[in-house]
Motif scaffolding. Structure first.
Motif, PDB file in Angstrom:
ATOM      1  N   TYR A 216       8.002 -10.286   1.395  1.00 15.22           N
ATOM      2  CA  TYR A 216       7.996  -9.477   2.618  1.00 15.22           C
ATOM      3  C   TYR A 216       7.020  -8.326   2.394  1.00 15.22           C
ATOM      4  N   LEU A 217       6.061  -8.188   3.302  1.00 17.17           N
ATOM      5  CA  LEU A 217       5.063  -7.125   3.226  1.00 17.17           C
ATOM      6  C   LEU A 217       5.241  -6.165   4.389  1.00 17.17           C
ATOM      7  N   ALA A 218       5.453  -4.887   4.071  1.00 17.29           N
ATOM      8  CA  ALA A 218       5.458  -3.823   5.076  1.00 17.29           C
ATOM      9  C   ALA A 218       4.222  -2.974   4.818  1.00 17.29           C
ATOM     10  N   THR A 219       3.266  -3.004   5.734  1.00 18.61           N
ATOM     11  CA  THR A 219       2.006  -2.303   5.492  1.00 18.61           C
ATOM     12  C   THR A 219       2.192  -0.793   5.619  1.00 18.61           C
ATOM     13  N   SER A 220       1.258  -0.078   5.051  1.00 19.41           N
ATOM     14  CA  SER A 220       1.325   1.384   5.035  1.00 19.41           C
ATOM     15  C   SER A 220       1.316   1.946   6.455  1.00 19.41           C
ATOM     16  N   GLU A 221       2.131   2.956   6.666  1.00 25.87           N
ATOM     17  CA  GLU A 221       2.154   3.661   7.945  1.00 25.87           C
ATOM     18  C   GLU A 221       1.078   4.736   8.001  1.00 25.87           C
ATOM     19  N   ARG A 222       0.361   4.944   6.898  1.00 27.81           N
ATOM     20  CA  ARG A 222      -0.639   6.003   6.819  1.00 27.81           C
ATOM     21  C   ARG A 222      -2.041   5.426   7.041  1.00 27.81           C
ATOM     22  N   ASN A 223      -2.508   4.620   6.120  1.00 27.31           N
ATOM     23  CA  ASN A 223      -3.830   4.004   6.245  1.00 27.31           C
ATOM     24  C   ASN A 223      -3.831   2.705   5.459  1.00 27.31           C
ATOM     25  N   PRO A 224      -3.408   1.598   6.071  1.00 27.41           N
ATOM     26  CA  PRO A 224      -3.285   0.338   5.324  1.00 27.41           C
ATOM     27  C   PRO A 224      -4.613  -0.192   4.804  1.00 27.41           C
ATOM     28  N   THR A 225      -5.710   0.246   5.381  1.00 29.33           N
ATOM     29  CA  THR A 225      -7.017  -0.218   4.918  1.00 29.33           C
ATOM     30  C   THR A 225      -7.353   0.347   3.541  1.00 29.33           C
ATOM     31  N   LEU A 226      -6.957   1.596   3.294  1.00 28.75           N
ATOM     32  CA  LEU A 226      -7.318   2.267   2.049  1.00 28.75           C
ATOM     33  C   LEU A 226      -6.147   2.519   1.112  1.00 28.75           C
ATOM     34  N   ASP A 227      -4.944   2.629   1.631  1.00 27.31           N
ATOM     35  CA  ASP A 227      -3.798   2.970   0.793  1.00 27.31           C
ATOM     36  C   ASP A 227      -3.501   1.875  -0.229  1.00 27.31           C
ATOM     37  N   PRO A 228      -2.863   2.245  -1.342  1.00 29.96           N
ATOM     38  CA  PRO A 228      -2.528   1.248  -2.365  1.00 29.96           C
ATOM     39  C   PRO A 228      -1.554   0.185  -1.846  1.00 29.96           C
ATOM     40  N   VAL A 229      -1.565  -0.943  -2.501  1.00 29.65           N
ATOM     41  CA  VAL A 229      -0.534  -1.971  -2.345  1.00 29.65           C
ATOM     42  C   VAL A 229       0.361  -1.885  -3.571  1.00 29.65           C
ATOM     43  N   VAL A 230       1.655  -1.740  -3.347  1.00 33.25           N
ATOM     44  CA  VAL A 230       2.625  -1.650  -4.438  1.00 33.25           C
ATOM     45  C   VAL A 230       3.556  -2.844  -4.364  1.00 33.25           C
ATOM     46  N   ILE A 231       3.615  -3.638  -5.413  1.00 33.95           N
ATOM     47  CA  ILE A 231       4.601  -4.717  -5.466  1.00 33.95           C
ATOM     48  C   ILE A 231       5.823  -4.215  -6.207  1.00 33.95           C
ATOM     49  N   TRP A 232       6.984  -4.429  -5.610  1.00 35.62           N
ATOM     50  CA  TRP A 232       8.243  -4.018  -6.229  1.00 35.62           C
ATOM     51  C   TRP A 232       8.885  -5.236  -6.885  1.00 35.62           C
ATOM     52  N   ILE A 233       9.094  -5.139  -8.196  1.00 39.52           N
ATOM     53  CA  ILE A 233       9.773  -6.196  -8.956  1.00 39.52           C
ATOM     54  C   ILE A 233      11.218  -5.763  -9.139  1.00 39.52           C
ATOM     55  N   ASN A 234      12.135  -6.457  -8.506  1.00 42.23           N
ATOM     56  CA  ASN A 234      13.525  -6.025  -8.541  1.00 42.23           C
ATOM     57  C   ASN A 234      14.181  -6.364  -9.868  1.00 42.23           C
ATOM     58  N   GLY A 235      15.198  -5.583 -10.203  1.00 42.46           N
ATOM     59  CA  GLY A 235      15.928  -5.798 -11.443  1.00 42.46           C
ATOM     60  C   GLY A 235      17.038  -6.797 -11.261  1.00 42.46           C
ATOM     61  N   GLY A 236      18.064  -6.654 -12.056  1.00 42.50           N
ATOM     62  CA  GLY A 236      19.215  -7.541 -11.879  1.00 42.50           C
ATOM     63  C   GLY A 236      19.750  -8.212 -13.134  1.00 42.50           C
ATOM     64  N   PRO A 237      19.014  -9.160 -13.737  1.00 39.08           N
ATOM     65  CA  PRO A 237      17.580  -9.459 -13.601  1.00 39.08           C
ATOM     66  C   PRO A 237      17.211 -10.417 -12.483  1.00 39.08           C
ATOM     67  N   ALA A 238      18.154 -10.820 -11.632  1.00 40.54           N
ATOM     68  CA  ALA A 238      17.825 -11.821 -10.618  1.00 40.54           C
ATOM     69  C   ALA A 238      18.430 -11.427  -9.278  1.00 40.54           C
ATOM     70  N   CYS A 239      17.972 -10.287  -8.737  1.00 39.02           N
ATOM     71  CA  CYS A 239      18.470  -9.798  -7.451  1.00 39.02           C
ATOM     72  C   CYS A 239      17.354  -9.827  -6.408  1.00 39.02           C
ATOM     73  N   SER A 240      17.737  -9.881  -5.157  1.00 35.52           N
ATOM     74  CA  SER A 240      16.769  -9.940  -4.070  1.00 35.52           C
ATOM     75  C   SER A 240      15.998  -8.638  -3.937  1.00 35.52           C
ATOM     76  N   GLY A 241      14.722  -8.749  -3.561  1.00 39.67           N
ATOM     77  CA  GLY A 241      13.920  -7.560  -3.313  1.00 39.67           C
ATOM     78  C   GLY A 241      14.434  -6.733  -2.164  1.00 39.67           C
ATOM     79  N   PHE A 242      15.184  -7.356  -1.234  1.00 40.27           N
ATOM     80  CA  PHE A 242      15.725  -6.602  -0.108  1.00 40.27           C
ATOM     81  C   PHE A 242      16.783  -5.594  -0.546  1.00 40.27           C
ATOM     82  N   SER A 243      17.286  -5.720  -1.753  1.00 42.94           N
ATOM     83  CA  SER A 243      18.235  -4.735  -2.274  1.00 42.94           C
ATOM     84  C   SER A 243      17.583  -3.357  -2.312  1.00 42.94           C
ATOM     85  N   ALA A 244      16.413  -3.268  -2.940  1.00 43.91           N
ATOM     86  CA  ALA A 244      15.686  -1.997  -2.987  1.00 43.91           C
ATOM     87  C   ALA A 244      15.139  -1.628  -1.622  1.00 43.91           C
ATOM     88  N   PHE A 245      14.783  -2.635  -0.851  1.00 46.84           N
ATOM     89  CA  PHE A 245      14.191  -2.410   0.463  1.00 46.84           C
ATOM     90  C   PHE A 245      15.121  -1.614   1.364  1.00 46.84           C
TER      91      PHE A 245
END
Length: 476
Positions: free
Chosen positions: A73-102
């Motif tokens: 699931y990608l939520a683009t930057s609300e500031r400047n998606p053209t220039l702002d960083p892309v951050v991938i979130w690796i969830n812990g658990g060790p096997a939990c859904s990324g929507f937990s942090a989301f």
């Protein structure tokens, strides 16, 4: 006559260039945008226009009959998606859904926790401290079997750290091939807790692949970790001294532990040490390891007395009869399942139905996961020696992975302290304490926060992360 003379030939030449440029643009096909059909227009439980462009879908990794379909699931930057960083979130658990942090900390939405949702579906609102205020946020359900991700072969639900990192790099290379417009953006890897085992290994894998003369080049800039798992021995041996510093065990027991265990509290072979450790565990029994001041699953400070509404007069009876989780953990566990498991929620998020990907659970128990990377020092050294930026931050009320464990481990890297321990501030208040090391390493505590700082003190954690992500080498 004006002293500024007009050069008609220059004007005519400029006009001609504009026309030529326009015609060229009409002839050259545009750079391929996001995949067709990936756009998300509605989010479960949320009513209104999404705060930025969102996309979702699957990337297939593996090969042959070992295909694993990882949901993102990608939520683009609300500031400047053209220039702002892309951050991938690796969830812990060790096997939990990324929507937990989301939903609990860093994403653009959050459950309205002023209500306990028993009868009605959970209500979702925007998160004022979402990381999408400063970056495009990419979540991935990893490994296969977590969240909406699934495998075609049951054997693929047996996995470990090494295999997971291979899949994550495969995922990233294919994801960037589909989302080409983000290839030039600065790219960061982030995570908390168990992700400390995965993030530096993935970072090293990215750098090694980037150095190859062929294939995808990811614009990697650095990584961040909060309360990270970095070394099994250091993490487990930190519990006793941290508990003593926080007043959870008696002076007498601590001195006895020091004498009998000789600094090795975990996995000791000494019978007298083992006996004292039994007493230690008895004295901290009932303590929430993720935040020593809070009841289980509560993300706000234990002293918080906010009024809470309930959507059912029979709340307690309903919970005790219908939920495997208590009141404290109801919204963390069951409310998320109410959002993401139903057919309509899956359709909105471009996720496969239950028959294909299985029942959605925050942390499913059918994945057989083995930790096979026990210490991360060499991986961190390999990345930091090349000058990439690193941010470690810790909630100082986490007993699960104490901030003292991270500091003890950082000493073993033998980097020079370029800034000694000092307070950092948010709105003229001390928000925590910070240190800076050589090789672009920044460490900070979030004062009063627990295991995932954004869960407990989202504003302070947001400010710290934004300062670092925007290029600051210090949190002053």
């Amino acid at each position: 006559m004006s002293r500024r003379r007009v050069d008609l030939a220059s004007v005519e030449a400029g006009a001609l260039l504009v026309v030529v440029a326009f015609l060229l643009c009409m002839c050259v096909p545009p750079v391929r945008a996001t995949p067709a059909g990936a756009g998300v227009t509605e989010f479960p439980g949320f009513h209104g226009e999404l705060p930025s462009k969102h996309y979702a879908g699957y990337i297939t990794v593996g090969h042959g009959q070992q295909n694993r379909h990882l949901y993102y699931y990608l939520a683009t930057s609300e500031r400047n998606p053209t220039l702002d960083p892309v951050v991938i979130w690796i969830n812990g658990g060790p096997a939990c859904s990324g929507f937990s942090a989301f939903h609990h900390s860093i994403g653009p939405f959050k459950i309205e926790y002023s209500h306990v949702h028993i009868k009605d579906n959970p209500r979702v609102t925007t998160n004022p401290y979402s990381w999408t205020k400063m970056a495009s946020l990419l979540l991935v359900d990893s490994p296969a079997g977590a969240g909406y991700s699934y495998a075609e072969n049951e054997d693929d639900y047996i996995t470990n750290d090494t295999n997971r990192v291979v899949d994550l790099y495969d995922f990233l290379s294919k994801w960037f091939a589909e989302y080409t417009e983000f290839q030039s953006n600065p790219f960061y890897v982030a995570g908390c807790s168990y992700s400390g085992v995965l993030v530096p290994v993935l970072a090293q894998e990215i750098l090694q692949r980037n150095e190859e003369s062929y294939g995808m080049k990811i614009n990697f800039k650095g990584y961040s970790l909060c309360n990270p798992a970095v070394d099994v021995d250091i993490e487990n041996n930190a519990h006793v001294p941290y508990a003593f510093r926080m007043g959870l065990i008696s002076d007498e027991l601590f001195q006895s532990l020091v004498t009998t265990c000789n600094g090795k509290y975990w996995n000791s072979s000494s019978p007298s040490c083992q006996g004292n450790m039994e007493q230690f565990y008895m004295q901290i029994k009932g303590i929430n390891m993720e935040h020593i001041l809070c009841p289980p699953c509560r993300y706000k400070m234990g002293i918080n007395k906010e009024f809470m509404e309930y959507d059912s007069g029979q709340m307690f009876e309903r919970i005790s009869k219908t939920s495997e989780h208590g009141l404290e953990c109801h919204d963390q566990e069951q409310a998320l399942q109410k959002l993401f498991d139903p057919k309509l929620g899956r359709e909105k998020l471009h996720a496969k139905q239950t028959e294909v990907s299985g029942t959605w659970k925050r942390c499913p128990n059918h994945i057989q996961y083995t930790r096979d990377i026990l210490t991360l020092t060499e991986y961190h050294l390999n990345v930091t020696s090349k000058g990439y930026r690193v941010f470690f931050y810790s909630g100082d009320h986490s007993l699960l992975v104490p901030f003292t464990a991270t500091m003890e481990w950082l000493k073993k890297l033998n980097f020079k302290e370029t800034e000694k321990w000092h307070p950092w501030f948010v709105e003229n208040q001390i928000a925590g304490y910070s240190m800076r090391y050589g090789s672009n390493i920044l460490f900070a505590t979030i004062k009063g926060a627990g295991h995932v700082p954004s869960d407990y003190l989202p504003f302070e954690a947001f400010v710290a992360y934004q300062r670092w992500l925007d290029g600051a080498n210090s949190l002053w």
